[in-house]
Design a protein around this motif. Structure first.
Motif, PDB file in Angstrom:
ATOM      1  N   MET A 108       0.846  -1.160   0.000  1.00 47.56           N
ATOM      2  CA  MET A 108       0.000   0.000   0.000  1.00 47.56           C
ATOM      3  C   MET A 108       0.898   1.232   0.000  1.00 47.56           C
ATOM      4  N   GLN A 109       0.473   2.245  -0.723  1.00 51.45           N
ATOM      5  CA  GLN A 109       1.239   3.475  -0.872  1.00 51.45           C
ATOM      6  C   GLN A 109       0.505   4.647  -0.205  1.00 51.45           C
ATOM      7  N   LEU A 110       1.254   5.489   0.464  1.00 48.46           N
ATOM      8  CA  LEU A 110       0.718   6.733   1.012  1.00 48.46           C
ATOM      9  C   LEU A 110       1.581   7.880   0.507  1.00 48.46           C
ATOM     10  N   ALA A 111       0.957   8.842  -0.121  1.00 50.52           N
ATOM     11  CA  ALA A 111       1.662  10.051  -0.555  1.00 50.52           C
ATOM     12  C   ALA A 111       1.070  11.238   0.187  1.00 50.52           C
ATOM     13  N   VAL A 112       1.956  12.121   0.641  1.00 45.43           N
ATOM     14  CA  VAL A 112       1.514  13.335   1.322  1.00 45.43           C
ATOM     15  C   VAL A 112       2.199  14.516   0.638  1.00 45.43           C
ATOM     16  N   THR A 113       1.400  15.449   0.154  1.00 48.17           N
ATOM     17  CA  THR A 113       1.927  16.611  -0.547  1.00 48.17           C
ATOM     18  C   THR A 113       2.367  17.686   0.442  1.00 48.17           C
ATOM     19  N   ASN A 114       3.059  18.694  -0.069  1.00 47.08           N
ATOM     20  CA  ASN A 114       3.542  19.758   0.824  1.00 47.08           C
ATOM     21  C   ASN A 114       2.411  20.578   1.428  1.00 47.08           C
ATOM     22  N   ASP A 115       1.217  20.531   0.837  1.00 46.32           N
ATOM     23  CA  ASP A 115       0.066  21.218   1.434  1.00 46.32           C
ATOM     24  C   ASP A 115      -0.806  20.249   2.243  1.00 46.32           C
ATOM     25  N   ARG A 116      -0.209  19.139   2.617  1.00 48.33           N
ATOM     26  CA  ARG A 116      -0.801  18.119   3.501  1.00 48.33           C
ATOM     27  C   ARG A 116      -2.073  17.486   2.937  1.00 48.33           C
ATOM     28  N   LYS A 117      -2.021  17.131   1.687  1.00 45.24           N
ATOM     29  CA  LYS A 117      -3.082  16.318   1.095  1.00 45.24           C
ATOM     30  C   LYS A 117      -2.587  14.878   1.133  1.00 45.24           C
ATOM     31  N   TYR A 118      -3.453  13.990   1.568  1.00 42.23           N
ATOM     32  CA  TYR A 118      -3.094  12.586   1.777  1.00 42.23           C
ATOM     33  C   TYR A 118      -3.736  11.732   0.692  1.00 42.23           C
ATOM     34  N   PHE A 119      -2.928  10.835   0.109  1.00 38.53           N
ATOM     35  CA  PHE A 119      -3.402   9.950  -0.947  1.00 38.53           C
ATOM     36  C   PHE A 119      -3.000   8.515  -0.613  1.00 38.53           C
ATOM     37  N   VAL A 120      -3.983   7.653  -0.459  1.00 34.66           N
ATOM     38  CA  VAL A 120      -3.727   6.233  -0.232  1.00 34.66           C
ATOM     39  C   VAL A 120      -4.009   5.522  -1.547  1.00 34.66           C
ATOM     40  N   ASP A 121      -2.967   4.890  -2.084  1.00 33.02           N
ATOM     41  CA  ASP A 121      -3.065   4.239  -3.389  1.00 33.02           C
ATOM     42  C   ASP A 121      -3.719   5.171  -4.420  1.00 33.02           C
ATOM     43  N   ASN A 122      -3.236   6.410  -4.460  1.00 32.78           N
ATOM     44  CA  ASN A 122      -3.651   7.450  -5.414  1.00 32.78           C
ATOM     45  C   ASN A 122      -5.061   8.000  -5.207  1.00 32.78           C
ATOM     46  N   LYS A 123      -5.713   7.644  -4.110  1.00 29.12           N
ATOM     47  CA  LYS A 123      -7.045   8.176  -3.812  1.00 29.12           C
ATOM     48  C   LYS A 123      -6.936   9.131  -2.631  1.00 29.12           C
ATOM     49  N   GLU A 124      -7.428  10.370  -2.804  1.00 24.89           N
ATOM     50  CA  GLU A 124      -7.316  11.357  -1.737  1.00 24.89           C
ATOM     51  C   GLU A 124      -8.169  10.961  -0.534  1.00 24.89           C
ATOM     52  N   VAL A 125      -7.568  11.140   0.655  1.00 22.58           N
ATOM     53  CA  VAL A 125      -8.202  10.771   1.915  1.00 22.58           C
ATOM     54  C   VAL A 125      -8.016  11.918   2.894  1.00 22.58           C
ATOM     55  N   ASN A 126      -9.044  12.242   3.670  1.00 24.39           N
ATOM     56  CA  ASN A 126      -8.922  13.243   4.733  1.00 24.39           C
ATOM     57  C   ASN A 126      -8.063  12.680   5.850  1.00 24.39           C
ATOM     58  N   LEU A 127      -7.287  13.534   6.492  1.00 22.96           N
ATOM     59  CA  LEU A 127      -6.431  13.093   7.589  1.00 22.96           C
ATOM     60  C   LEU A 127      -7.247  12.387   8.666  1.00 22.96           C
ATOM     61  N   GLY A 128      -8.429  12.882   8.963  1.00 27.04           N
ATOM     62  CA  GLY A 128      -9.268  12.270   9.989  1.00 27.04           C
ATOM     63  C   GLY A 128      -9.708  10.856   9.644  1.00 27.04           C
ATOM     64  N   ASP A 129      -9.715  10.514   8.366  1.00 29.82           N
ATOM     65  CA  ASP A 129     -10.121   9.177   7.922  1.00 29.82           C
ATOM     66  C   ASP A 129      -8.939   8.277   7.612  1.00 29.82           C
ATOM     67  N   LEU A 130      -7.725   8.810   7.704  1.00 30.85           N
ATOM     68  CA  LEU A 130      -6.544   8.068   7.265  1.00 30.85           C
ATOM     69  C   LEU A 130      -6.388   6.730   7.985  1.00 30.85           C
ATOM     70  N   GLU A 131      -6.508   6.724   9.287  1.00 30.61           N
ATOM     71  CA  GLU A 131      -6.306   5.487  10.042  1.00 30.61           C
ATOM     72  C   GLU A 131      -7.334   4.427   9.655  1.00 30.61           C
ATOM     73  N   SER A 132      -8.590   4.800   9.530  1.00 26.48           N
ATOM     74  CA  SER A 132      -9.618   3.808   9.183  1.00 26.48           C
ATOM     75  C   SER A 132      -9.441   3.298   7.749  1.00 26.48           C
ATOM     76  N   VAL A 133      -8.988   4.159   6.833  1.00 30.59           N
ATOM     77  CA  VAL A 133      -8.753   3.734   5.450  1.00 30.59           C
ATOM     78  C   VAL A 133      -7.596   2.732   5.409  1.00 30.59           C
ATOM     79  N   ILE A 134      -6.519   3.038   6.121  1.00 29.62           N
ATOM     80  CA  ILE A 134      -5.387   2.105   6.162  1.00 29.62           C
ATOM     81  C   ILE A 134      -5.806   0.796   6.810  1.00 29.62           C
TER      82      ILE A 134
END
Length: 77
Positions: A1-27
């Protein structure tokens, strides 16, 4: 599984944008059933150490191995 975080703090799990508040449940959902889950992290170089620590804490809670992916430097050896 891949997680990318941009310099403006946008989170992408396997290329799908995820809110920080949902990150743990998505992972957690993505690693469900895996015996040795891992998370490859691609973090923008301008992020703070705290941004990385927040992700590492999620990995620790989920028993998911974090792997920090980096770009090679241009220094000659």
């Amino acid at each position: 599984m891949q997680l990318a975080v941009t310099n403006d703090r946008k989170y992408f799990v396997d290329n799908k944008e995820v809110n920080l508040g949902d990150l743990e449940s998505v992972i957690a959902e993505k690693i469900k059933g895996q015996t040795e889950p891992s998370l490859v992290m691609h973090l923008d170089k301008d992020l703070s150490i705290q941004d990385e620590v927040d992700i590492l804490q999620i990995c620790d809670r989920l028993k998911c191995k974090p792997i920090l992916a980096t770009k090679p430097t241009n220094s000659a050896k």
